[in-house]
Enzyme design. Structure first.
Site, PDB file in Angstrom:
ATOM      1  N   GLY A  43     -11.055  -0.145  10.874  1.00 12.78           N
ATOM      2  CA  GLY A  43     -10.866   1.023  10.399  1.00 12.78           C
ATOM      3  C   GLY A  43      -9.899   0.940   9.333  1.00 12.78           C
TER       4      GLY A  43
ATOM      5  N   GLN B 296      -4.803   6.846   4.214  1.00 10.68           N
ATOM      6  CA  GLN B 296      -4.041   5.301   4.020  1.00 10.68           C
ATOM      7  C   GLN B 296      -4.422   4.612   2.749  1.00 10.68           C
ATOM      8  OE1 GLN B 296      -6.401   3.932   7.924  1.00 10.68           O
ATOM      9  NE2 GLN B 296      -4.445   3.080   7.848  1.00 10.68           N
TER      10      GLN B 296
ATOM     11  N   CYS C 290      -2.338  -1.431  12.603  1.00 14.71           N
ATOM     12  CA  CYS C 290      -2.649  -0.169  11.795  1.00 14.71           C
ATOM     13  C   CYS C 290      -2.553  -1.213  10.938  1.00 14.71           C
ATOM     14  CB  CYS C 290      -1.743   1.158  12.127  1.00 14.71           C
ATOM     15  SG  CYS C 290      -2.192   1.989  10.906  1.00 14.71           S
ATOM     16  N   LEU C 291      -3.345  -0.813   9.584  1.00 17.67           N
ATOM     17  CA  LEU C 291      -3.084  -1.985   7.862  1.00 17.67           C
ATOM     18  C   LEU C 291      -1.275  -0.499   7.404  1.00 17.67           C
ATOM     19  CD1 LEU C 291      -6.573  -2.174   6.901  1.00 17.67           C
ATOM     20  CD2 LEU C 291      -5.194  -3.888   8.032  1.00 17.67           C
TER      21      LEU C 291
ATOM     22  N   HIS D 230      -8.077   6.434  16.630  1.00 18.98           N
ATOM     23  CA  HIS D 230      -7.113   5.870  16.262  1.00 18.98           C
ATOM     24  C   HIS D 230      -7.030   6.772  15.165  1.00 18.98           C
ATOM     25  CE1 HIS D 230      -4.477   2.855  14.279  1.00 18.98           C
ATOM     26  NE2 HIS D 230      -4.845   2.738  13.393  1.00 18.98           N
ATOM     27  N   GLU D 231      -8.208   6.695  13.949  1.00 21.41           N
ATOM     28  CA  GLU D 231      -8.329   6.829  12.429  1.00 21.41           C
ATOM     29  C   GLU D 231      -8.384   8.677  12.507  1.00 21.41           C
ATOM     30  OE1 GLU D 231      -8.008   4.769  10.234  1.00 21.41           O
ATOM     31  OE2 GLU D 231      -8.697   2.929  12.221  1.00 21.41           O
TER      32      GLU D 231
ATOM     33  N   HIS E 249      -5.152   9.170  11.948  1.00 24.61           N
ATOM     34  CA  HIS E 249      -4.661   9.598  10.866  1.00 24.61           C
ATOM     35  C   HIS E 249      -4.969  11.583   9.487  1.00 24.61           C
ATOM     36  CE1 HIS E 249      -3.064   5.453   9.616  1.00 24.61           C
ATOM     37  NE2 HIS E 249      -4.520   4.634  10.151  1.00 24.61           N
TER      38      HIS E 249
HETATM   39 NI    NI Z   1      -4.451   2.742  11.569  1.00 25.19          NI
END
Ligand code: NI
Length: 172
Positions: free
Chosen positions: A46, A51, A96-97, A139-140, A143
């Site tokens: 995701g 991000q 998380c990226l 989670h997304e 963000h």
């Molecule tokens: Ni994330």
């Protein structure tokens, strides 16, 4: 398609509230596709627009296993979610990226409904999302609200990762 630069923990853009998208344009769809490409390349499931440095309500998700299943990408504009009535909370390890090399347990509702606008501008509603898909949606979505999964980890996990987080924030 160009790969995008993924913002790392400590960057201000990750902590801001993101703005609703009023119209799905071809530019936004192209951006979403670049986000998918960037996400696949990084091995994530995701990615949210903050991000990649944009505070707009756009997320992309694909929770299929890369080598075992056909890709199943979702592009979600203005996503919203709610807990399903028969949902139970589930604890599961998240990463998380934007927060590399940290994985910690987070407790979240296990079954949700998600509503969003797709890449054609059509409203979509998916009930009974479970497992990794349900988790990814939440989670997304976080963000877009300027929240990160490390906000929800145990104080013990936070203590364990404090140094790594501080180092990350310093570089940002
Ligand atoms: Ni994330």
């Amino acid at each position: 398609m160009p790969l995008l630069d993924v913002k790392i923990y400590g960057e201000e853009v990750l902590r801001k509230h993101s703005e609703p998208i009023t119209k799905v344009t071809s530019e936004l769809v192209a951006l979403a596709k670049d986000m998918l490409e960037t996400m696949y390349e990084a091995g994530g499931c995701g990615l949210a627009a903050p991000q990649i440095g944009k505070n707009i309500r756009l997320v992309v998700i694909d929770t299929t296993r890369p080598d075992e299943e056909e890709p199943n990408p979702y592009i979600m504009f203005n996503p919203e979610w709610e807990v399903e009535s028969d949902s139970e909370d589930v604890e599961y390890e998240e990463g998380c990226l934007s927060i590399p090399e940290i994985w910690c347990n987070v407790k979240r509702p296990g079954k949700v409904v998600v509503r969003y606008t797709d890449e054609y501008g059509d409203p979509k509603e998916i009930h009974d999302c479970i497992g990794l898909f349900a988790r990814c949606i939440q989670h997304e979505y976080d963000h877009l609200e300027g929240k990160l999964f490390v906000d929800f980890i145990s104080s013990a996990d936070h203590a364990l990762n404090q140094l790594k987080l501080r180092k990350m924030a310093k570089k940002a």
